[in-house]
Design an enzyme around this catalytic site. Structure first.
Site, PDB file in Angstrom:
ATOM      1  N   VAL A  22      -9.773 -33.020  14.858  1.00 18.31           N
ATOM      2  CA  VAL A  22      -9.629 -32.033  15.939  1.00 18.31           C
ATOM      3  C   VAL A  22     -10.234 -32.556  17.246  1.00 18.31           C
ATOM      4  O   VAL A  22      -9.661 -32.371  18.321  1.00 18.31           O
ATOM      5  CB  VAL A  22     -10.273 -30.687  15.519  1.00 18.31           C
ATOM      6  CG1 VAL A  22     -10.124 -29.660  16.625  1.00 18.31           C
ATOM      7  CG2 VAL A  22      -9.644 -30.169  14.230  1.00 18.31           C
ATOM      8  N   ALA A  41      -6.547 -23.979  35.210  1.00 20.94           N
ATOM      9  CA  ALA A  41      -7.978 -23.623  35.209  1.00 20.94           C
ATOM     10  C   ALA A  41      -8.522 -23.443  36.616  1.00 20.94           C
ATOM     11  O   ALA A  41      -9.543 -22.791  36.819  1.00 20.94           O
ATOM     12  CB  ALA A  41      -8.773 -24.710  34.482  1.00 20.94           C
ATOM     13  N   LYS A 113     -14.958 -22.063  11.725  1.00 18.93           N
ATOM     14  CA  LYS A 113     -14.910 -20.708  11.145  1.00 18.93           C
ATOM     15  C   LYS A 113     -16.073 -20.430  10.219  1.00 18.93           C
ATOM     16  O   LYS A 113     -16.550 -19.293  10.140  1.00 18.93           O
ATOM     17  CB  LYS A 113     -13.582 -20.446  10.435  1.00 18.93           C
ATOM     18  CG  LYS A 113     -13.093 -21.556   9.538  1.00 18.93           C
ATOM     19  CD  LYS A 113     -12.316 -22.561  10.326  1.00 18.93           C
ATOM     20  CE  LYS A 113     -12.188 -23.880   9.634  1.00 18.93           C
ATOM     21  NZ  LYS A 113     -10.827 -24.285   9.375  1.00 18.93           N
ATOM     22  N   VAL A 140      -9.382 -19.633  13.690  1.00 16.36           N
ATOM     23  CA  VAL A 140      -8.468 -18.882  12.809  1.00 16.36           C
ATOM     24  C   VAL A 140      -7.026 -19.303  13.089  1.00 16.36           C
ATOM     25  O   VAL A 140      -6.553 -19.208  14.219  1.00 16.36           O
ATOM     26  CB  VAL A 140      -8.609 -17.361  13.014  1.00 16.36           C
ATOM     27  CG1 VAL A 140      -7.695 -16.612  12.044  1.00 16.36           C
ATOM     28  CG2 VAL A 140     -10.054 -16.913  12.820  1.00 16.36           C
ATOM     29  N   ILE A 144      -2.210 -20.868  16.402  1.00 15.79           N
ATOM     30  CA  ILE A 144      -1.729 -19.520  16.751  1.00 15.79           C
ATOM     31  C   ILE A 144      -2.826 -18.811  17.557  1.00 15.79           C
ATOM     32  O   ILE A 144      -3.988 -18.829  17.164  1.00 15.79           O
ATOM     33  CB  ILE A 144      -1.443 -18.675  15.480  1.00 15.79           C
ATOM     34  CG1 ILE A 144      -0.541 -19.429  14.496  1.00 15.79           C
ATOM     35  CG2 ILE A 144      -0.845 -17.325  15.851  1.00 15.79           C
ATOM     36  CD1 ILE A 144      -0.308 -18.684  13.183  1.00 15.79           C
ATOM     37  N   GLY A 195      -4.997 -34.648   7.465  1.00 12.57           N
ATOM     38  CA  GLY A 195      -6.104 -34.122   8.288  1.00 12.57           C
ATOM     39  C   GLY A 195      -6.203 -32.609   8.259  1.00 12.57           C
ATOM     40  O   GLY A 195      -6.898 -32.025   9.082  1.00 12.57           O
ATOM     41  N   LYS A 213     -12.008 -16.994   7.706  1.00 14.97           N
ATOM     42  CA  LYS A 213     -11.085 -16.563   8.767  1.00 14.97           C
ATOM     43  C   LYS A 213     -10.834 -15.060   8.697  1.00 14.97           C
ATOM     44  O   LYS A 213     -10.767 -14.383   9.728  1.00 14.97           O
ATOM     45  CB  LYS A 213      -9.773 -17.345   8.648  1.00 14.97           C
ATOM     46  CG  LYS A 213      -9.948 -18.837   8.957  1.00 14.97           C
ATOM     47  CD  LYS A 213      -8.755 -19.643   8.499  1.00 14.97           C
ATOM     48  CE  LYS A 213      -8.880 -21.108   8.887  1.00 14.97           C
ATOM     49  NZ  LYS A 213      -7.915 -21.961   8.206  1.00 14.97           N
ATOM     50  N   GLY A 310      -4.153 -29.225  11.842  1.00 12.02           N
ATOM     51  CA  GLY A 310      -3.633 -30.463  12.421  1.00 12.02           C
ATOM     52  C   GLY A 310      -4.212 -30.687  13.813  1.00 12.02           C
ATOM     53  O   GLY A 310      -4.653 -29.744  14.481  1.00 12.02           O
TER      54      GLY A 310
HETATM   55  P1  NDP Z   1     -13.505 -34.299  10.890  1.00  9.48           P
HETATM   56  O1  NDP Z   1     -14.302 -34.546   9.651  1.00  9.48           O
HETATM   57  O2  NDP Z   1     -12.212 -34.996  11.033  1.00  9.48           O
HETATM   58  O3  NDP Z   1     -14.395 -34.629  12.177  1.00  9.48           O
HETATM   59  C1  NDP Z   1     -15.760 -34.309  12.261  1.00  9.48           C
HETATM   60  C2  NDP Z   1     -16.367 -35.111  13.393  1.00  9.48           C
HETATM   61  O4  NDP Z   1     -17.726 -34.733  13.546  1.00  9.48           O
HETATM   62  C3  NDP Z   1     -16.359 -36.624  13.136  1.00  9.48           C
HETATM   63  O5  NDP Z   1     -16.024 -37.308  14.311  1.00  9.48           O
HETATM   64  C4  NDP Z   1     -17.805 -36.923  12.732  1.00  9.48           C
HETATM   65  O6  NDP Z   1     -18.241 -38.228  13.111  1.00  9.48           O
HETATM   66  C5  NDP Z   1     -18.551 -35.890  13.557  1.00  9.48           C
HETATM   67  N1  NDP Z   1     -19.827 -35.516  12.946  1.00  9.48           N
HETATM   68  C6  NDP Z   1     -20.040 -34.952  11.740  1.00  9.48           C
HETATM   69  N2  NDP Z   1     -21.355 -34.726  11.545  1.00  9.48           N
HETATM   70  C7  NDP Z   1     -21.981 -35.167  12.654  1.00  9.48           C
HETATM   71  C8  NDP Z   1     -23.332 -35.224  13.066  1.00  9.48           C
HETATM   72  N3  NDP Z   1     -24.316 -34.765  12.273  1.00  9.48           N
HETATM   73  N4  NDP Z   1     -23.615 -35.736  14.269  1.00  9.48           N
HETATM   74  C9  NDP Z   1     -22.630 -36.212  15.069  1.00  9.48           C
HETATM   75  N5  NDP Z   1     -21.325 -36.173  14.756  1.00  9.48           N
HETATM   76  C10 NDP Z   1     -21.003 -35.666  13.555  1.00  9.48           C
HETATM   77  O7  NDP Z   1     -13.296 -32.723  10.968  1.00  9.48           O
HETATM   78  P2  NDP Z   1     -12.111 -31.930  11.653  1.00  9.48           P
HETATM   79  O8  NDP Z   1     -11.843 -32.498  12.983  1.00  9.48           O
HETATM   80  O9  NDP Z   1     -11.003 -31.780  10.700  1.00  9.48           O
HETATM   81  O10 NDP Z   1     -12.754 -30.460  11.803  1.00  9.48           O
HETATM   82  C11 NDP Z   1     -13.669 -30.146  12.820  1.00  9.48           C
HETATM   83  C12 NDP Z   1     -13.843 -28.643  12.892  1.00  9.48           C
HETATM   84  O11 NDP Z   1     -12.599 -28.045  13.182  1.00  9.48           O
HETATM   85  C13 NDP Z   1     -14.291 -27.981  11.579  1.00  9.48           C
HETATM   86  O12 NDP Z   1     -15.105 -26.885  11.872  1.00  9.48           O
HETATM   87  C14 NDP Z   1     -12.988 -27.512  10.967  1.00  9.48           C
HETATM   88  O13 NDP Z   1     -13.178 -26.432  10.078  1.00  9.48           O
HETATM   89  C15 NDP Z   1     -12.259 -27.077  12.202  1.00  9.48           C
HETATM   90  N6  NDP Z   1     -10.818 -27.022  12.108  1.00  9.48           N
HETATM   91  C16 NDP Z   1     -10.135 -28.095  11.596  1.00  9.48           C
HETATM   92  C17 NDP Z   1      -8.758 -28.089  11.593  1.00  9.48           C
HETATM   93  C18 NDP Z   1      -7.980 -29.240  11.085  1.00  9.48           C
HETATM   94  O14 NDP Z   1      -6.743 -29.150  11.076  1.00  9.48           O
HETATM   95  N7  NDP Z   1      -8.618 -30.330  10.656  1.00  9.48           N
HETATM   96  C19 NDP Z   1      -7.999 -26.922  12.118  1.00  9.48           C
HETATM   97  C20 NDP Z   1      -8.833 -25.845  12.642  1.00  9.48           C
HETATM   98  C21 NDP Z   1     -10.184 -25.910  12.619  1.00  9.48           C
HETATM   99  P3  NDP Z   1     -17.592 -39.546  12.429  1.00  9.48           P
HETATM  100  O15 NDP Z   1     -16.149 -39.543  12.831  1.00  9.48           O
HETATM  101  O16 NDP Z   1     -18.339 -40.668  13.012  1.00  9.48           O
HETATM  102  O17 NDP Z   1     -17.774 -39.358  10.949  1.00  9.48           O
HETATM  103  N1  HSE Z   2      -8.620 -26.567   6.450  1.00 14.99           N
HETATM  104  C1  HSE Z   2      -8.065 -25.600   7.300  1.00 14.99           C
HETATM  105  C2  HSE Z   2      -6.684 -25.247   6.835  1.00 14.99           C
HETATM  106  C3  HSE Z   2      -8.008 -26.121   8.704  1.00 14.99           C
HETATM  107  O1  HSE Z   2      -6.111 -26.004   6.051  1.00 14.99           O
HETATM  108  O2  HSE Z   2      -6.166 -24.204   7.221  1.00 14.99           O
HETATM  109  C4  HSE Z   2      -7.538 -25.102   9.706  1.00 14.99           C
HETATM  110  O3  HSE Z   2      -8.469 -24.089   9.871  1.00 14.99           O
END
Ligand code: NDP
Ligand code: HSE
Length: 447
Positions: A22, A41, A113, A140, A144, A195, A213, A310
């Site tokens: 993300v 903005a 969430k 959530v 959307i 992802g 959510k 995604g």
């Molecule tokens: P990822 O695991 O892909 O990314 C997490 C990122 O956070 C990585 O870059 C990681 O670093 C960094 N990170 C983790 N812990 C630490 C720390 N202690 N200090 C510094 N950096 C840290 O997760 P996502 O991008 O998938 O998800 C992020 C958030 O978005 C979550 O809350 C998830 O629930 C939410 N979300 C995700 C969606 C999805 O489709 N994936 C959709 C909607 C919400 P490094 O890369 O170096 O490991």
């Molecule tokens: N893991 C969550 C899902 C990411 O699959 O819906 C989006 O919140």
């Protein structure tokens, strides 16, 4: 770029915590659409700092010109950063980081969430006291704009019910099982590689992510506190390809739903696999797509559809939140849209209904000894408990002695179904556990 008074507004500096799926998507969208976003903005949005654990890892985005740090607290304490975008995930250290940002009078945008559902009451209270915004649209249903739709678009309604496919990974898995006959584990691995899944995928498959959510949706729909611990939660890990096939034969799709519904005794909050009629639009929401059906007393049913997970779809919601925050930077903090839709001093204590009181129809599947009289014993149990049967199917024999029996019931309270299942499992002719999946026709949710 000038504001209404002809003053030139300089760029807003934001910091992004996390450069994973993300975080990378958010950097890409902010860079790709920078001009359009600035025109919306009213000023440019610059990514001053970004943070990840491993600064040597190749990223999905261009980080040239962005200061990279490994210590997230450096970012939240940096005086040049006005908006902190938390995309690390999980409760710790995200909670400390968000509270620290708020204490430094920085606005926060998050997709987390788990953080909002579990610690949101404390976070919003802190934000209110410090006059900052905490925006969480991406938390959530990914891309959307369901938070904005309920909080603002439907603000004139008394929300009667909502039901949604709110976990993209779960919906992707169920779709692959139905269309390709994929094994559960294989479909999950695909969702992870795309992802979609949480860091701990049991959050997706055991319904915890959907419960996070639903907690948030219910709070903004009914003006109740965030109460994650009161959501009845069941995941999809016990659903088989056969269950999906049997449901299809009866005219139903199997979907994992989050449901919030007013009843006579309070508000039902439940997340579970659900059979829904194939003719309902939401039954054809497949793959990573999500959809939320919201019933308002004035508007009637509204359906909100889009990608639930995604990189780019989630970034779409995050960037929208950033734009909202930037537009509101100069507004009076007491006149902003309340975090949870209702004014903080107008939150209601409507009780959450106990699972025994839920009322749904049921799909039951059991292995029965194939001999005369067994079905009569089974139907007698339902008769004694005043549960009406809608359909019974005796499926192909499992072996020479046993067959799979499928029963569809009409609506009954959960406590009666619990009793029926206990009695069925005590019959000598019923082998093993009786599987049950709740059935919702969705039009009932409005009543
Ligand atoms: P990822 O695991 O892909 O990314 C997490 C990122 O956070 C990585 O870059 C990681 O670093 C960094 N990170 C983790 N812990 C630490 C720390 N202690 N200090 C510094 N950096 C840290 O997760 P996502 O991008 O998938 O998800 C992020 C958030 O978005 C979550 O809350 C998830 O629930 C939410 N979300 C995700 C969606 C999805 O489709 N994936 C959709 C909607 C919400 P490094 O890369 O170096 O490991
Ligand atoms: N893991 C969550 C899902 C990411 O699959 O819906 C989006 O919140």
């Amino acid at each position: 770029m000038s504001n209404d008074h002809g003053n030139t507004l300089g760029p807003v500096k934001i910091g992004i915590l996390g450069l994973g799926t993300v975080g990378g998507g958010t950097v890409n969208v902010l860079q790709r659409n920078a001009d359009e976003i600035a025109r919306r903005a009213g000023r440019r949005i610059d990514i001053g700092i970004a943070c990840a654990r491993d600064l040597t890892r190749k990223r999905s985005c261009d980080t040239e010109g962005i200061q990279l740090v490994a210590d997230p607290f450096v970012l939240v304490e940096d005086p040049q950063i006005q908006v902190v975008v938390e995309l690390i995930g999980g409760e710790s250290p995200a909670k400390d980081l968000v509270l620290k940002a708020i204490h430094h009078h920085k606005h926060v945008v998050t997709a987390n969430k788990a953080l909002i559902a579990v610690h949101g009451n404390e976070i919003f209270d802190a934000a209110q006291r410090h006059g900052v915004m905490v925006a969480f649209e991406a938390a959530v249903a990914g891309g959307i704009s369901i938070i904005k739709a309920i909080r603002e678009g439907l603000a004139g309604n008394r929300i009667e019910s909502l039901a949604g496919i709110i976990n993209g990974t779960g919906n992707y898995i169920l779709t692959r099982m139905r269309d390709q006959g994929s094994a559960f584990g294989q479909a999950l691995a695909e969702a992870q590689s795309l992802g979609y899944a949480e860091e701990d995928p049991t959050f997706d498959v055991e319904g915890i992510d959907a419960a996070h959510k639903l907690t948030i949706l219910a709070a903004i729909a009914y003006g109740i506190p965030l109460q994650f611990d009161k959501v009845y939660t069941e995941g999809i890990s016990a659903i088989t390809v056969e269950d999906i096939k049997h449901a299809q034969e009866l005219g139903y799709a199997v979907k994992h739903l989050g449901i919030a519904k007013r009843s006579d005794t309070g508000i039902e909050l439940r997340v579970h696999p659900t059979l829904i009629p194939q003719r309902q639009i939401i039954a054809s929401v497949d793959g990573v797509m999500n959809a939320v059906l919201v019933n308002g007393d004035a508007v009637g049913p509204t359906l909100h559809y889009g990608a639930g997970a995604g990189a780019d779809p989630t970034a779409s919601s995050i960037v929208a939140d950033i734009v909202d925050v930037v537009r509101a930077l100069t507004t009076d903090p007491t006149n902003r849209v309340p975090h949870l839709a209702f004014q903080a001093d107008a939150i209601s204590n409507i009780p959450v209904v106990q699972p025994d009181e839920f009322e749904t129809a049921y799909f039951l599947s059991m292995e029965a000894i194939d001999r005369p009289g067994v079905l009569a014993d089974v139907t007698r149990i339902f008769g004694q408990l005043q549960i009406s049967i809608e359909a019974i199917l005796q499926k192909e024999p499992i072996n020479e002695e046993t067959a799979n029996v499928i029963i569809l019931t009409q609506r009954t309270q959960e406590k009666y179904m619990n009793e029926a299942v206990t009695k069925l499992q005590q019959l000598e002719a019923i082998l093993g556990p009786v599987k049950r999946i709740r059935v919702e026709h969705l039009n009932h949710l409005a009543t």
